[in-house]
Design an enzyme around this catalytic site. Structure first.
Site, PDB file in Angstrom:
ATOM      1  N   ASP A  14      17.130  31.353  25.271  1.00  0.00           N
ATOM      2  CA  ASP A  14      16.985  32.801  25.298  1.00  0.00           C
ATOM      3  C   ASP A  14      18.386  33.404  25.140  1.00  0.00           C
ATOM      4  O   ASP A  14      19.387  32.724  25.379  1.00  0.00           O
ATOM      5  CB  ASP A  14      16.350  33.201  26.636  1.00  0.00           C
ATOM      6  CG  ASP A  14      16.388  34.689  26.869  1.00  0.00           C
ATOM      7  OD1 ASP A  14      15.841  35.419  26.030  1.00  0.00           O
ATOM      8  OD2 ASP A  14      16.987  35.127  27.875  1.00  0.00           O
ATOM      9  N   THR A  18      20.793  35.239  29.289  1.00  0.00           N
ATOM     10  CA  THR A  18      20.949  33.786  29.350  1.00  0.00           C
ATOM     11  C   THR A  18      22.290  33.394  28.729  1.00  0.00           C
ATOM     12  O   THR A  18      23.120  32.752  29.381  1.00  0.00           O
ATOM     13  CB  THR A  18      19.791  33.089  28.606  1.00  0.00           C
ATOM     14  OG1 THR A  18      18.572  33.497  29.226  1.00  0.00           O
ATOM     15  CG2 THR A  18      19.918  31.568  28.672  1.00  0.00           C
ATOM     16  N   ARG A  45      18.138  47.956  31.271  1.00  0.00           N
ATOM     17  CA  ARG A  45      17.569  46.628  31.032  1.00  0.00           C
ATOM     18  C   ARG A  45      16.094  46.580  31.469  1.00  0.00           C
ATOM     19  O   ARG A  45      15.238  46.042  30.771  1.00  0.00           O
ATOM     20  CB  ARG A  45      18.395  45.578  31.785  1.00  0.00           C
ATOM     21  CG  ARG A  45      17.863  44.164  31.753  1.00  0.00           C
ATOM     22  CD  ARG A  45      17.868  43.561  30.376  1.00  0.00           C
ATOM     23  NE  ARG A  45      17.541  42.132  30.394  1.00  0.00           N
ATOM     24  CZ  ARG A  45      17.116  41.473  29.333  1.00  0.00           C
ATOM     25  NH1 ARG A  45      16.975  42.076  28.169  1.00  0.00           N
ATOM     26  NH2 ARG A  45      16.840  40.192  29.419  1.00  0.00           N
ATOM     27  N   SER A 122      14.707  34.712  20.557  1.00  0.00           N
ATOM     28  CA  SER A 122      14.979  35.995  21.209  1.00  0.00           C
ATOM     29  C   SER A 122      14.083  37.133  20.753  1.00  0.00           C
ATOM     30  O   SER A 122      13.624  37.177  19.612  1.00  0.00           O
ATOM     31  CB  SER A 122      16.443  36.381  20.935  1.00  0.00           C
ATOM     32  OG  SER A 122      16.766  37.601  21.547  1.00  0.00           O
ATOM     33  N   ASN A 123      13.905  38.060  21.689  1.00  0.00           N
ATOM     34  CA  ASN A 123      13.295  39.348  21.377  1.00  0.00           C
ATOM     35  C   ASN A 123      14.174  40.135  20.412  1.00  0.00           C
ATOM     36  O   ASN A 123      13.695  41.033  19.723  1.00  0.00           O
ATOM     37  CB  ASN A 123      13.182  40.181  22.662  1.00  0.00           C
ATOM     38  CG  ASN A 123      11.942  39.881  23.481  1.00  0.00           C
ATOM     39  OD1 ASN A 123      10.980  39.297  22.982  1.00  0.00           O
ATOM     40  ND2 ASN A 123      11.963  40.287  24.743  1.00  0.00           N
ATOM     41  N   LYS A 155       8.184  38.499  23.643  1.00  0.00           N
ATOM     42  CA  LYS A 155       7.919  37.587  24.747  1.00  0.00           C
ATOM     43  C   LYS A 155       7.239  38.367  25.876  1.00  0.00           C
ATOM     44  O   LYS A 155       7.584  39.522  26.072  1.00  0.00           O
ATOM     45  CB  LYS A 155       9.235  37.025  25.293  1.00  0.00           C
ATOM     46  CG  LYS A 155      10.002  36.157  24.331  1.00  0.00           C
ATOM     47  CD  LYS A 155      11.370  35.847  24.943  1.00  0.00           C
ATOM     48  CE  LYS A 155      12.158  34.911  24.059  1.00  0.00           C
ATOM     49  NZ  LYS A 155      13.483  34.633  24.665  1.00  0.00           N
ATOM     50  N   SER A 179      16.042  29.722  29.912  1.00  0.00           N
ATOM     51  CA  SER A 179      16.126  31.179  30.040  1.00  0.00           C
ATOM     52  C   SER A 179      16.559  31.604  31.434  1.00  0.00           C
ATOM     53  O   SER A 179      16.200  30.975  32.433  1.00  0.00           O
ATOM     54  CB  SER A 179      14.766  31.818  29.722  1.00  0.00           C
ATOM     55  OG  SER A 179      14.853  33.228  29.818  1.00  0.00           O
ATOM     56  N   ASN A 181      15.553  34.485  32.385  1.00  0.00           N
ATOM     57  CA  ASN A 181      14.513  35.457  32.725  1.00  0.00           C
ATOM     58  C   ASN A 181      13.241  34.747  33.185  1.00  0.00           C
ATOM     59  O   ASN A 181      12.563  34.103  32.372  1.00  0.00           O
ATOM     60  CB  ASN A 181      14.194  36.317  31.500  1.00  0.00           C
ATOM     61  CG  ASN A 181      15.408  37.096  31.022  1.00  0.00           C
ATOM     62  OD1 ASN A 181      15.925  37.947  31.740  1.00  0.00           O
ATOM     63  ND2 ASN A 181      15.902  36.802  29.821  1.00  0.00           N
ATOM     64  N   PHE A 183      10.243  35.699  33.637  1.00  0.00           N
ATOM     65  CA  PHE A 183       9.021  35.992  32.868  1.00  0.00           C
ATOM     66  C   PHE A 183       8.954  35.153  31.593  1.00  0.00           C
ATOM     67  O   PHE A 183       7.876  34.798  31.110  1.00  0.00           O
ATOM     68  CB  PHE A 183       8.908  37.493  32.556  1.00  0.00           C
ATOM     69  CG  PHE A 183       9.722  37.948  31.370  1.00  0.00           C
ATOM     70  CD1 PHE A 183       9.217  37.854  30.081  1.00  0.00           C
ATOM     71  CD2 PHE A 183      11.013  38.453  31.546  1.00  0.00           C
ATOM     72  CE1 PHE A 183       9.960  38.269  28.983  1.00  0.00           C
ATOM     73  CE2 PHE A 183      11.767  38.861  30.455  1.00  0.00           C
ATOM     74  CZ  PHE A 183      11.236  38.764  29.167  1.00  0.00           C
ATOM     75  N   ASP A 184      10.127  34.831  31.070  1.00  0.00           N
ATOM     76  CA  ASP A 184      10.230  34.046  29.835  1.00  0.00           C
ATOM     77  C   ASP A 184       9.908  32.571  30.135  1.00  0.00           C
ATOM     78  O   ASP A 184       9.166  31.912  29.382  1.00  0.00           O
ATOM     79  CB  ASP A 184      11.666  34.221  29.319  1.00  0.00           C
ATOM     80  CG  ASP A 184      11.904  33.755  27.902  1.00  0.00           C
ATOM     81  OD1 ASP A 184      10.933  33.525  27.165  1.00  0.00           O
ATOM     82  OD2 ASP A 184      13.096  33.639  27.536  1.00  0.00           O
TER      83      ASP A 184
END
Ligand code: LAC
Length: 231
Positions: A14, A18, A45, A122-123, A155, A179, A181, A183-184
């Site tokens: 990520d 990250t 963010r 990545s987003n 994501k 990651s 994150n 959630f990821d």
């Protein structure tokens, strides 16, 4: 954690949170938000991610640069700051220049030793992510940059993780997501990938869902060492 055969698989990293530090925008926010710059960075963010989740659910994709601009406008409205077009553009330019975390290069060196392909997932837009990796001097570690632009969602939509199926015959078994994150990490685990949570902030909490990371580490080199042991 069970040792799995994962040599010649793929490790997807990520990007935001990250490899690059989204809190790094705080300095640039100082000019307009003064003492509220750290709060503005955090809200920016949070809203950015909320907008990605909502857009994925609504199937109303716009690219991540647009999401980031809209989230910034929310923050300025919410905090009652009058931001000129020029100041807004300067902040969005600064977002394209977010600093890499200091352990990133040494961590990528460790991950390289696994023999697996390294990719960015990545987003972010391919263009923005490439710029960030190049500025950090780490673009050369990645065999590709996979952006959600290709699937026009965000994501943790399953189709984002499935982009990795092009890179290993054994998707999802030999695909790792790394990651910062939670959630990821949960999104990847839900699709059957292996996932490592880079717990960059000691106070962060992993969502208590039915999915747990295969690895938890507080630095990228440490995480790379764990992953190497499992490969
Ligand atoms: C990304 C966001 C999730 O880089 O940090 O995909």
């Amino acid at each position: 954690v069970k040792a799995g055969v994962c040599r010649h698989g793929v490790i997807a990293l990520d990007v935001y949170g990250t490899l690059v530090d989204t809190a790094g925008i705080t300095v640039a926010l100082g000019k307009s938000f003064w003492e509220r710059a750290p709060a503005a960075a955090q809200l920016w963010r949070e809203k950015q991610l909320e907008y990605t989740f909502r857009r994925a659910l609504m199937e109303r994709y716009v690219d991540f640069d647009t999401v980031t601009r809209q989230a910034l406008r929310y923050v300025t409205n919410r905090l009652g700051v009058d931001l000129s077009a020029e100041a807004e553009n300067a902040l969005l330019t600064a977002y394209l220049e977010l600093p890499a975390f200091p352990d990133v290069m040494s961590g990528l060196e460790v991950l390289k030793r696994t023999g697996m392909k390294l990719v960015a997932l990545s987003n972010g837009t391919g263009h923005s992510v490439r710029g960030l990796l190049e500025r950090a001097g780490i673009a050369g570690y990645f065999t590709s940059i996979l952006s959600v632009e290709r699937v026009r969602t965000f994501k943790p939509a399953p189709s984002v993780y499935a982009l990795l199926s092009e890179l290993t015959d054994e998707y999802p078994q030999r695909a790792w997501l790394v990651s910062g994150n939670p959630f990821d990490v949960i999104g990847a685990k839900a699709q059957g990938l292996k996932a490592a949570w880079l717990k960059r902030d000691a106070s962060s909490v992993f969502d208590p869902w039915e999915y747990a990371p295969d690895i938890i580490a507080s630095t990228l080199p440490e995480l790379g060492g764990e992953l190497e042991r499992l490969s």
